[in-house]
Design a protein around this motif. Sequence first.
Motif, mmCIF file in Angstrom:
data_model
loop_
_atom_site.group_PDB
_atom_site.id
_atom_site.type_symbol
_atom_site.label_atom_id
_atom_site.label_comp_id
_atom_site.label_asym_id
_atom_site.label_seq_id
_atom_site.Cartn_x
_atom_site.Cartn_y
_atom_site.Cartn_z
ATOM 1 N N ILE A 161 0.646 -1.223 0.136
ATOM 2 C CA ILE A 161 -0.027 -0.096 0.044
ATOM 3 C C ILE A 161 0.826 1.256 -0.127
ATOM 4 O O ILE A 161 0.672 2.271 -0.732
ATOM 5 N N THR A 162 1.955 1.513 0.959
ATOM 6 C CA THR A 162 2.665 2.525 0.921
ATOM 7 C C THR A 162 3.360 2.710 -0.376
ATOM 8 O O THR A 162 3.931 3.735 -0.802
ATOM 9 N N GLN A 163 3.879 1.536 -0.947
ATOM 10 C CA GLN A 163 4.550 1.751 -2.369
ATOM 11 C C GLN A 163 3.778 1.330 -3.572
ATOM 12 O O GLN A 163 4.109 1.084 -4.563
ATOM 13 N N SER A 164 2.316 1.763 -3.312
ATOM 14 C CA SER A 164 1.583 1.491 -4.553
ATOM 15 C C SER A 164 1.698 2.305 -5.692
ATOM 16 O O SER A 164 1.090 1.947 -7.026
ATOM 17 N N LYS A 165 2.525 3.492 -5.712
ATOM 18 C CA LYS A 165 2.961 4.173 -6.766
ATOM 19 C C LYS A 165 4.207 3.961 -7.504
ATOM 20 O O LYS A 165 4.526 4.276 -8.495
ATOM 21 N N HIS A 166 4.882 2.976 -6.955
ATOM 22 C CA HIS A 166 6.330 2.486 -7.511
ATOM 23 C C HIS A 166 5.885 1.695 -8.547
ATOM 24 O O HIS A 166 5.067 0.991 -8.999
ATOM 25 N N PRO A 167 7.246 2.092 -9.382
ATOM 26 C CA PRO A 167 7.270 1.157 -10.991
ATOM 27 C C PRO A 167 7.087 -0.199 -10.886
ATOM 28 O O PRO A 167 6.418 -0.755 -11.690
ATOM 29 N N LEU A 168 7.535 -0.789 -9.682
ATOM 30 C CA LEU A 168 7.379 -2.138 -9.688
ATOM 31 C C LEU A 168 6.083 -2.859 -8.872
ATOM 32 O O LEU A 168 6.213 -3.879 -8.325
ATOM 33 N N ILE A 169 5.190 -2.231 -8.752
ATOM 34 C CA ILE A 169 4.111 -2.398 -8.020
ATOM 35 C C ILE A 169 3.467 -3.775 -8.273
ATOM 36 O O ILE A 169 2.962 -4.400 -7.765
ATOM 37 N N ALA A 170 3.581 -3.961 -9.843
ATOM 38 C CA ALA A 170 2.772 -5.320 -10.400
ATOM 39 C C ALA A 170 3.795 -6.450 -9.541
ATOM 40 O O ALA A 170 3.059 -7.536 -9.198
ATOM 41 N N ASP A 171 5.196 -6.270 -9.594
ATOM 42 C CA ASP A 171 5.831 -7.377 -9.156
ATOM 43 C C ASP A 171 5.731 -7.467 -7.484
ATOM 44 O O ASP A 171 5.687 -8.505 -6.897
ATOM 45 N N ILE A 172 5.513 -6.264 -6.885
ATOM 46 C CA ILE A 172 5.108 -6.215 -5.459
ATOM 47 C C ILE A 172 3.963 -7.028 -5.034
ATOM 48 O O ILE A 172 3.892 -8.044 -4.215
ATOM 49 N N LEU A 173 2.764 -6.821 -5.737
ATOM 50 C CA LEU A 173 1.598 -7.249 -5.669
ATOM 51 C C LEU A 173 1.908 -9.057 -5.977
ATOM 52 O O LEU A 173 1.149 -9.881 -5.525
ATOM 53 N N ALA A 174 2.317 -9.252 -7.026
ATOM 54 C CA ALA A 174 2.549 -10.772 -7.242
ATOM 55 C C ALA A 174 3.170 -11.187 -6.356
ATOM 56 O O ALA A 174 2.836 -12.698 -5.976
ATOM 57 N N ALA A 175 4.299 -10.964 -5.645
ATOM 58 C CA ALA A 175 5.116 -11.469 -4.666
ATOM 59 C C ALA A 175 4.164 -11.749 -3.303
ATOM 60 O O ALA A 175 4.176 -12.711 -2.787
ATOM 61 N N LEU A 176 3.361 -10.743 -2.972
ATOM 62 C CA LEU A 176 2.549 -10.633 -2.115
ATOM 63 C C LEU A 176 1.305 -11.952 -2.109
ATOM 64 O O LEU A 176 1.210 -12.673 -1.411
ATOM 65 N N THR A 177 0.707 -11.899 -3.449
ATOM 66 C CA THR A 177 -0.266 -12.674 -3.422
ATOM 67 C C THR A 177 0.019 -14.270 -3.621
ATOM 68 O O THR A 177 -0.415 -15.208 -2.973
ATOM 69 N N GLU A 178 1.400 -14.553 -3.932
ATOM 70 C CA GLU A 178 2.170 -15.857 -3.894
ATOM 71 C C GLU A 178 2.644 -16.197 -2.257
ATOM 72 O O GLU A 178 2.070 -17.175 -1.958
ATOM 73 N N ALA A 179 2.875 -15.152 -1.639
ATOM 74 C CA ALA A 179 3.414 -15.201 -0.314
ATOM 75 C C ALA A 179 2.258 -15.766 0.564
ATOM 76 O O ALA A 179 2.392 -16.501 1.638
ATOM 77 N N LEU A 180 0.982 -15.141 0.290
ATOM 78 C CA LEU A 180 -0.068 -15.171 1.212
ATOM 79 C C LEU A 180 -0.584 -16.698 0.949
ATOM 80 O O LEU A 180 -1.197 -17.220 1.955
ATOM 81 N N ASP A 181 -0.222 -17.599 0.049
ATOM 82 C CA ASP A 181 -0.724 -18.852 -0.010
ATOM 83 C C ASP A 181 0.150 -19.756 1.345
ATOM 84 O O ASP A 181 -0.352 -20.822 1.559
ATOM 85 N N SER A 182 1.039 -19.248 1.745
ATOM 86 C CA SER A 182 1.898 -19.770 2.883
ATOM 87 C C SER A 182 0.887 -19.714 4.253
ATOM 88 O O SER A 182 1.245 -20.361 5.170
#
Length: 289
Positions: A161-182
Amino acid sequence: MITPLHEGLVGITTLDPEHTARMLRELFALPIPDESKGTQVSCDLSECVPAVYRADAALLYGDDAKTKLGVIAEVQLEQDKTKRLSWLAYIANLRARDNCPVCLVVICPKRSTAEWASLPIETGHPGLTLTPLVIGPDNTPVITDVAEAVGNIGLAAISAITQSKHPLIADILAALTEALDSLDSDVARRYAEYVTVALTGNAQKEMERLMATETYLYQGEYAQSLLAKGVAKGRVEEDIECLLVVLETRGMALSDGDRERITTCGDSARLRLWLKRAILASTVEEIFA
Protein backbone atom coordinates in the motif's frame (compact mmCIF):
# COMPACT_ATOMS: atom_id res chain seq x y z
CA MET A 1 -13.58 10.39 7.59
CA ILE A 2 -13.38 6.60 7.47
CA THR A 3 -12.22 5.42 4.03
CA PRO A 4 -11.46 1.99 2.48
CA LEU A 5 -7.75 2.87 2.67
CA HIS A 6 -8.03 3.65 6.38
CA GLU A 7 -10.01 0.49 7.14
CA GLY A 8 -7.72 -1.67 5.04
CA LEU A 9 -4.61 -0.52 6.89
CA VAL A 10 -6.25 -0.97 10.29
CA GLY A 11 -7.39 -4.45 9.24
CA ILE A 12 -3.90 -5.47 8.15
CA THR A 13 -2.43 -4.24 11.44
CA THR A 14 -4.90 -6.08 13.66
CA LEU A 15 -5.55 -9.25 11.64
CA ASP A 16 -2.58 -11.14 13.06
CA PRO A 17 -0.67 -9.39 15.90
CA GLU A 18 2.28 -11.78 15.51
CA HIS A 19 2.80 -10.78 11.88
CA THR A 20 2.51 -7.15 12.97
CA ALA A 21 5.11 -7.76 15.69
CA ARG A 22 7.55 -9.13 13.10
CA MET A 23 7.09 -5.95 11.06
CA LEU A 24 7.61 -3.70 14.09
CA ARG A 25 10.77 -5.55 15.15
CA GLU A 26 12.23 -5.10 11.67
CA LEU A 27 11.29 -1.45 11.22
CA PHE A 28 11.85 -0.11 14.74
CA ALA A 29 13.67 -2.87 16.69
CA LEU A 30 10.88 -2.87 19.28
CA PRO A 31 11.59 -5.22 22.20
CA ILE A 32 8.78 -7.67 21.41
CA PRO A 33 9.95 -11.23 22.26
CA ASP A 34 9.89 -13.66 19.32
CA GLU A 35 7.76 -16.14 21.26
CA SER A 36 5.32 -13.49 22.51
CA LYS A 37 1.71 -13.90 21.46
CA GLY A 38 0.00 -10.60 20.84
CA THR A 39 -3.66 -9.81 21.43
CA GLN A 40 -5.87 -7.02 20.22
CA VAL A 41 -7.22 -5.05 23.16
CA SER A 42 -9.83 -2.32 23.48
CA CYS A 43 -8.88 0.79 21.55
CA ASP A 44 -11.17 2.89 23.74
CA LEU A 45 -8.65 4.80 25.84
CA SER A 46 -11.12 6.98 27.73
CA GLU A 47 -11.19 5.16 31.07
CA CYS A 48 -8.79 7.47 32.81
CA VAL A 49 -10.16 10.84 31.69
CA PRO A 50 -13.58 12.38 31.06
CA ALA A 51 -12.86 13.09 27.36
CA VAL A 52 -13.28 10.33 24.77
CA TYR A 53 -10.02 9.07 23.25
CA ARG A 54 -10.28 6.23 20.73
CA ALA A 55 -7.25 5.00 18.80
CA ASP A 56 -7.52 3.07 15.54
CA ALA A 57 -6.06 -0.07 17.14
CA ALA A 58 -4.30 -1.21 20.30
CA LEU A 59 -2.19 -4.36 20.63
CA LEU A 60 -0.71 -5.93 23.74
CA TYR A 61 2.36 -8.18 23.67
CA GLY A 62 4.06 -10.20 26.39
CA ASP A 63 2.87 -12.55 29.11
CA ASP A 64 4.39 -10.93 32.19
CA ALA A 65 5.36 -7.56 33.62
CA LYS A 66 8.92 -7.77 32.28
CA THR A 67 7.98 -8.44 28.65
CA LYS A 68 4.59 -6.73 28.34
CA LEU A 69 4.47 -3.96 25.73
CA GLY A 70 1.50 -2.01 24.41
CA VAL A 71 1.39 -0.76 20.82
CA ILE A 72 -1.05 1.91 19.65
CA ALA A 73 -1.52 1.88 15.88
CA GLU A 74 -2.90 4.97 14.17
CA VAL A 75 -3.63 5.33 10.45
CA GLN A 76 -3.11 8.90 9.30
CA LEU A 77 -4.07 9.76 5.72
CA GLU A 78 -3.70 13.55 6.01
CA GLN A 79 -2.28 16.05 8.47
CA ASP A 80 -4.49 16.66 11.51
CA LYS A 81 -3.29 19.00 14.27
CA THR A 82 -5.76 17.58 16.78
CA LYS A 83 -4.14 14.14 16.56
CA ARG A 84 -0.80 15.51 17.71
CA LEU A 85 -2.61 16.72 20.83
CA SER A 86 -4.36 13.39 21.54
CA TRP A 87 -1.58 10.89 20.75
CA LEU A 88 0.17 11.49 24.07
CA ALA A 89 -3.14 10.88 25.85
CA TYR A 90 -3.48 7.54 24.02
CA ILE A 91 -0.09 6.46 25.33
CA ALA A 92 -0.68 7.66 28.90
CA ASN A 93 -4.11 6.03 29.16
CA LEU A 94 -3.10 2.65 27.74
CA ARG A 95 -0.03 2.68 30.00
CA ALA A 96 -2.20 3.36 33.05
CA ARG A 97 -4.87 0.84 32.07
CA ASP A 98 -2.58 -2.10 31.30
CA ASN A 99 0.37 -1.13 33.51
CA CYS A 100 3.06 -1.48 30.84
CA PRO A 101 5.30 0.54 28.51
CA VAL A 102 3.51 1.80 25.40
CA CYS A 103 4.67 3.02 22.01
CA LEU A 104 2.82 4.82 19.23
CA VAL A 105 3.04 3.68 15.59
CA VAL A 106 1.52 5.92 12.90
CA ILE A 107 0.95 4.46 9.43
CA CYS A 108 0.98 7.07 6.65
CA PRO A 109 0.62 6.04 2.99
CA LYS A 110 1.55 9.56 1.81
CA ARG A 111 5.13 10.78 2.14
CA SER A 112 4.14 14.32 3.13
CA THR A 113 1.86 13.04 5.89
CA ALA A 114 4.58 10.68 7.12
CA GLU A 115 7.08 13.54 7.34
CA TRP A 116 4.57 15.61 9.32
CA ALA A 117 3.67 12.75 11.68
CA SER A 118 7.33 12.00 12.46
CA LEU A 119 8.00 15.49 13.84
CA PRO A 120 8.71 15.57 17.60
CA ILE A 121 5.78 16.66 19.77
CA GLU A 122 6.80 18.96 22.58
CA THR A 123 4.62 18.46 25.65
CA GLY A 124 5.90 21.44 27.60
CA HIS A 125 7.39 19.28 30.34
CA PRO A 126 11.23 19.31 30.39
CA GLY A 127 12.60 16.16 28.81
CA LEU A 128 9.19 14.82 27.79
CA THR A 129 9.07 14.87 24.00
CA LEU A 130 7.07 12.37 21.93
CA THR A 131 8.51 11.30 18.59
CA PRO A 132 6.03 8.94 16.90
CA LEU A 133 7.25 5.83 15.13
CA VAL A 134 6.06 6.31 11.56
CA ILE A 135 5.54 3.75 8.81
CA GLY A 136 5.53 5.38 5.38
CA PRO A 137 6.91 5.15 1.85
CA ASP A 138 10.45 6.07 2.92
CA ASN A 139 10.99 3.26 5.46
CA THR A 140 8.98 0.39 3.97
CA PRO A 141 10.97 -1.77 1.56
CA VAL A 142 9.95 -2.67 -1.98
CA ILE A 143 9.34 -6.42 -1.56
CA THR A 144 9.34 -8.33 -4.84
CA ASP A 145 10.90 -11.53 -3.50
CA VAL A 146 8.38 -14.17 -2.44
CA ALA A 147 10.62 -15.63 0.27
CA GLU A 148 11.10 -12.18 1.79
CA ALA A 149 7.35 -11.59 1.73
CA VAL A 150 6.69 -14.98 3.38
CA GLY A 151 9.16 -14.05 6.12
CA ASN A 152 7.28 -10.87 6.99
CA ILE A 153 3.71 -10.94 5.69
CA GLY A 154 2.60 -7.95 7.77
CA LEU A 155 5.33 -5.73 6.32
CA ALA A 156 4.73 -7.06 2.80
CA ALA A 157 1.03 -6.19 3.04
CA ILE A 158 1.64 -2.69 4.40
CA SER A 159 4.41 -2.07 1.84
CA ALA A 160 2.09 -3.02 -1.00
CA ILE A 161 0.00 0.00 0.00
CA THR A 162 2.73 2.49 0.90
CA GLN A 163 4.58 1.58 -2.32
CA SER A 164 1.47 1.47 -4.51
CA LYS A 165 2.87 4.21 -6.80
CA HIS A 166 6.19 2.42 -7.28
CA PRO A 167 7.08 1.35 -10.85
CA LEU A 168 7.42 -2.25 -9.61
CA ILE A 169 3.97 -2.41 -8.01
CA ALA A 170 2.92 -5.30 -10.26
CA ASP A 171 5.91 -7.34 -9.03
CA ILE A 172 5.22 -6.29 -5.43
CA LEU A 173 1.63 -7.52 -5.63
CA ALA A 174 2.62 -10.71 -7.43
CA ALA A 175 5.08 -11.56 -4.64
CA LEU A 176 2.49 -10.75 -1.97
CA THR A 177 -0.29 -12.86 -3.51
CA GLU A 178 2.04 -15.84 -3.83
CA ALA A 179 3.37 -15.36 -0.29
CA LEU A 180 -0.14 -15.28 1.14
CA ASP A 181 -0.57 -18.89 0.03
CA SER A 182 1.81 -19.84 2.87
CA LEU A 183 -0.85 -18.81 5.42
CA ASP A 184 -4.08 -20.37 6.56
CA SER A 185 -6.48 -19.78 3.66
CA ASP A 186 -8.94 -17.74 5.74
CA VAL A 187 -6.20 -15.43 7.06
CA ALA A 188 -4.73 -15.12 3.56
CA ARG A 189 -8.13 -14.22 2.12
CA ARG A 190 -8.66 -11.50 4.71
CA TYR A 191 -5.20 -10.00 4.12
CA ALA A 192 -6.00 -9.96 0.39
CA GLU A 193 -9.33 -8.25 1.02
CA TYR A 194 -7.76 -5.54 3.19
CA VAL A 195 -4.99 -4.86 0.67
CA THR A 196 -7.40 -4.75 -2.27
CA VAL A 197 -9.83 -2.27 -0.68
CA ALA A 198 -6.95 -0.07 0.49
CA LEU A 199 -5.42 0.22 -2.98
CA THR A 200 -6.69 2.60 -5.66
CA GLY A 201 -6.36 3.09 -9.39
CA ASN A 202 -4.08 0.83 -11.41
CA ALA A 203 -2.66 -0.87 -8.32
CA GLN A 204 -6.13 -1.97 -7.22
CA LYS A 205 -6.94 -3.19 -10.73
CA GLU A 206 -3.74 -5.27 -10.76
CA MET A 207 -4.53 -6.78 -7.37
CA GLU A 208 -8.04 -7.63 -8.56
CA ARG A 209 -6.58 -9.22 -11.71
CA LEU A 210 -4.20 -11.37 -9.66
CA MET A 211 -7.00 -12.46 -7.33
CA ALA A 212 -9.23 -13.35 -10.30
CA THR A 213 -6.70 -15.95 -11.50
CA GLU A 214 -7.68 -18.19 -8.54
CA THR A 215 -4.23 -19.80 -8.68
CA TYR A 216 -4.29 -20.51 -4.96
CA LEU A 217 -6.99 -21.90 -2.67
CA TYR A 218 -7.45 -18.66 -0.75
CA GLN A 219 -8.08 -16.79 -4.01
CA GLY A 220 -11.01 -19.07 -4.77
CA GLU A 221 -12.40 -18.40 -1.29
CA TYR A 222 -11.84 -14.68 -1.89
CA ALA A 223 -13.88 -14.85 -5.10
CA GLN A 224 -16.70 -16.68 -3.29
CA SER A 225 -16.67 -14.12 -0.47
CA LEU A 226 -16.74 -11.27 -2.97
CA LEU A 227 -19.68 -12.86 -4.79
CA ALA A 228 -21.59 -13.34 -1.53
CA LYS A 229 -21.01 -9.71 -0.57
CA GLY A 230 -22.13 -8.60 -4.01
CA VAL A 231 -25.33 -10.65 -3.78
CA ALA A 232 -26.03 -9.28 -0.29
CA LYS A 233 -25.44 -5.73 -1.49
CA GLY A 234 -27.77 -6.33 -4.42
CA ARG A 235 -30.51 -7.55 -2.09
CA VAL A 236 -30.15 -4.52 0.14
CA GLU A 237 -30.38 -2.17 -2.84
CA GLU A 238 -33.52 -3.95 -4.04
CA ASP A 239 -35.09 -3.73 -0.57
CA ILE A 240 -34.34 0.01 -0.37
CA GLU A 241 -35.87 0.59 -3.80
CA CYS A 242 -39.00 -1.41 -2.92
CA LEU A 243 -39.49 0.46 0.35
CA LEU A 244 -39.14 3.85 -1.32
CA VAL A 245 -41.60 2.85 -4.06
CA VAL A 246 -44.19 1.72 -1.49
CA LEU A 247 -43.82 4.94 0.50
CA GLU A 248 -44.12 7.06 -2.63
CA THR A 249 -47.17 5.08 -3.83
CA ARG A 250 -48.88 5.59 -0.48
CA GLY A 251 -48.08 9.30 -0.53
CA MET A 252 -46.00 9.20 2.63
CA ALA A 253 -43.54 12.10 2.59
CA LEU A 254 -40.06 11.46 3.96
CA SER A 255 -37.88 14.00 5.71
CA ASP A 256 -34.25 14.20 4.60
CA GLY A 257 -33.30 12.37 7.79
CA ASP A 258 -35.80 9.56 7.19
CA ARG A 259 -34.68 9.12 3.60
CA GLU A 260 -31.04 8.99 4.66
CA ARG A 261 -31.90 6.43 7.33
CA ILE A 262 -33.41 4.18 4.68
CA THR A 263 -30.82 4.65 1.93
CA THR A 264 -27.86 4.11 4.27
CA CYS A 265 -29.28 1.00 5.96
CA GLY A 266 -27.27 -2.09 5.06
CA ASP A 267 -29.40 -4.59 6.98
CA SER A 268 -31.73 -6.42 4.60
CA ALA A 269 -33.79 -7.95 7.44
CA ARG A 270 -34.44 -4.51 8.95
CA LEU A 271 -35.37 -3.07 5.55
CA ARG A 272 -37.88 -5.87 4.97
CA LEU A 273 -39.41 -5.26 8.40
CA TRP A 274 -39.83 -1.59 7.52
CA LEU A 275 -41.34 -2.63 4.16
CA LYS A 276 -43.98 -4.80 5.87
CA ARG A 277 -44.86 -1.96 8.23
CA ALA A 278 -44.98 0.55 5.37
CA ILE A 279 -47.84 -1.33 3.73
CA LEU A 280 -50.22 -0.60 6.63
CA ALA A 281 -48.60 2.24 8.59
CA SER A 282 -50.42 5.56 8.91
CA THR A 283 -47.26 7.57 9.58
CA VAL A 284 -43.56 7.28 8.86
CA GLU A 285 -42.92 7.15 12.59
CA GLU A 286 -44.83 3.86 12.80
CA ILE A 287 -42.49 2.30 10.25
CA PHE A 288 -39.42 3.00 12.36
CA ALA A 289 -41.08 2.23 15.73
